[in-house]
Design a protein around this motif. Sequence first.
Motif, PDB file in Angstrom:
ATOM      1  N   SER A  44       0.925   5.534  -0.943  1.00 24.94           N
ATOM      2  CA  SER A  44       2.323   5.673  -1.341  1.00 24.94           C
ATOM      3  C   SER A  44       2.749   7.134  -1.312  1.00 24.94           C
ATOM      4  N   GLU A  75       3.864   1.310  -1.133  1.00 25.26           N
ATOM      5  CA  GLU A  75       4.812   1.172  -2.240  1.00 25.26           C
ATOM      6  C   GLU A  75       6.249   1.210  -1.739  1.00 25.26           C
ATOM      7  N   LYS A 130       1.533   8.865  -4.415  1.00 17.59           N
ATOM      8  CA  LYS A 130       0.171   9.370  -4.318  1.00 17.59           C
ATOM      9  C   LYS A 130       0.104  10.611  -3.432  1.00 17.59           C
ATOM     10  N   VAL A 190       0.831  -1.207   0.000  1.00 17.02           N
ATOM     11  CA  VAL A 190       0.000   0.000   0.000  1.00 17.02           C
ATOM     12  C   VAL A 190       0.862   1.253   0.000  1.00 17.02           C
ATOM     13  N   ASP A 247      -4.038   2.922  -1.524  1.00 16.87           N
ATOM     14  CA  ASP A 247      -2.821   3.535  -2.062  1.00 16.87           C
ATOM     15  C   ASP A 247      -2.403   4.664  -1.129  1.00 16.87           C
TER      16      ASP A 247
END
Length: 540
Positions: free
Chosen positions: A156, A79, A159, A77, A154
């Motif tokens: 990361s 990254e 993001k 999630v 997400d």
Amino acid sequence: MSKSQIESTCASLQQELEIIWDEVGETETERDKILIDIEEECREVYNRKIEKVKEERIRLRQEIADTEARVIGICSVMEEPPILGRQHSSDQCGRSLKEELGKILLKLEEMDKRKSERKIQFIQVIEDIRCVRDETDGEPEESCSSDFSIDESDLSLRKLEELHTELYTLQEQKRNRVKQIQEHLRTLESLCSVLGLSFGETVVKIHPSLVESEGSRSISNETLHKLTSSVEQWHETKIQRMQELQDLVTTMLEYWNLMDTPAEEQQKFMDVSCNIAATVSEITKPNSLSIDLLEEVKAELCRLEDLKWSKMKELVLKKRSELEEICRRTHIVLEEEEDIEMDNVIKAIESGDVNPENILEQIEYRAGKVKEEALCRKDILEKAEKWLNACEEENWLEEYNQDENRYNAGKGSHLILKRAEKARALVTKLPAMVEALVSKITSWESEKEAEFLFDGNRLLSMLDEYTELREEKEQERRRKRDLKKLQGQVITSEQDKGTPTKPQSAKKSLKVATNKRFASSPRTDSPHSAKSMTSQSRYG
């Protein structure tokens, strides 16, 4: 408990059992059977314990796998690369399953903490984005603090960076929106000042928060739209009022010029008249386009219009005099249909039979035509003036040459001698001047297909008449020289014969002959008479 201790305990218990059996008197068969049962029960206990241990091992492995999956999921999630390095078998890495589980749980706790921190960052950024959007969309401010969920699939840094970029873009748009609102407010304030409106009352109709100099002003799309529409509306009003005022001022200036309004009366509207050629952006003074000012200018126009009708007779006479003065300076004679008798015009105005404005328009139209005609006649008129001035000098020189006392010394005689020298030099240029003027006039008449008139007379005819008269004078001077020469020859001949001469009678006979010559020659107007006539027409 160690294995040796277990074996020692079992041996001790078996020995104690043997003692009891000896006391009881158990047979060997019974003893073997009991030992077999004990062994079977021990085996079952061991089996149960082994099963429990196996289950525990399976549970630990499953928990390790689940924990690893959670850690990997969090890393995915966020990254981030997995931070686990566990081998498939705890024996191979020298650690027990519980130790491995403890280590993984520590990693999970660390990742959960990092995920929570990352989630808080996401929540803060998303909350800021929502607040900025709500401000520009016009949503109430309470919505910024309301709870909302985020997409945890997400989290990361990529993001988060995208959200930060979006937030920065929105904040930049907000700053531009605030700047745009401020510029519109400044423009609207300037428009209200010029138009004589209350800025506060105008702005509060758009949004109450715009009146406040401090605090949060509304920057919503609706507020911006209303503010933009208001600026455009009042800007259009400014243009309309400016055009109306300029039309009024133009008419007012015409009245001022028409009636020679004193400067002290014009002073009151001097600031207004300065805007007659101004552009929209150049009109910035407060109340310079207010309704009160327009009404004041309209009232002044009404007053001037009433005054104009009372002075119309004087205006007609004045404009007529100006037209006559223009015609006199340009040596143009009005045609008969244009040369209106002023007495008849005044009577018609007083009786109301004609509109004095129409008479003024006719006079001004004719004055404009005369000025336009004078432009194309300017070059020839200048040369004609030089020719007429030269003719005056020629007349003076003739009178000077006939003066028998011209060489007598007296006061100012040296000035007269200088003028005579200049006059002789100018007279010698007369033929060339006449020739150039005739060429100009001929070209002008050919181009315009009309005669060039000078005070009603054709200038080319005047030049021809002057040329003929000049030739006659030249012939007369030659005859005088011939007579004088003949007289000298007669006197010389008589002196040679010894006959007494009578000079006085000879002079008398010459004078009589000359007078007879002038009497017998046809009478021709001299250029000096033309000059005299022209001078009278030019100087009244």
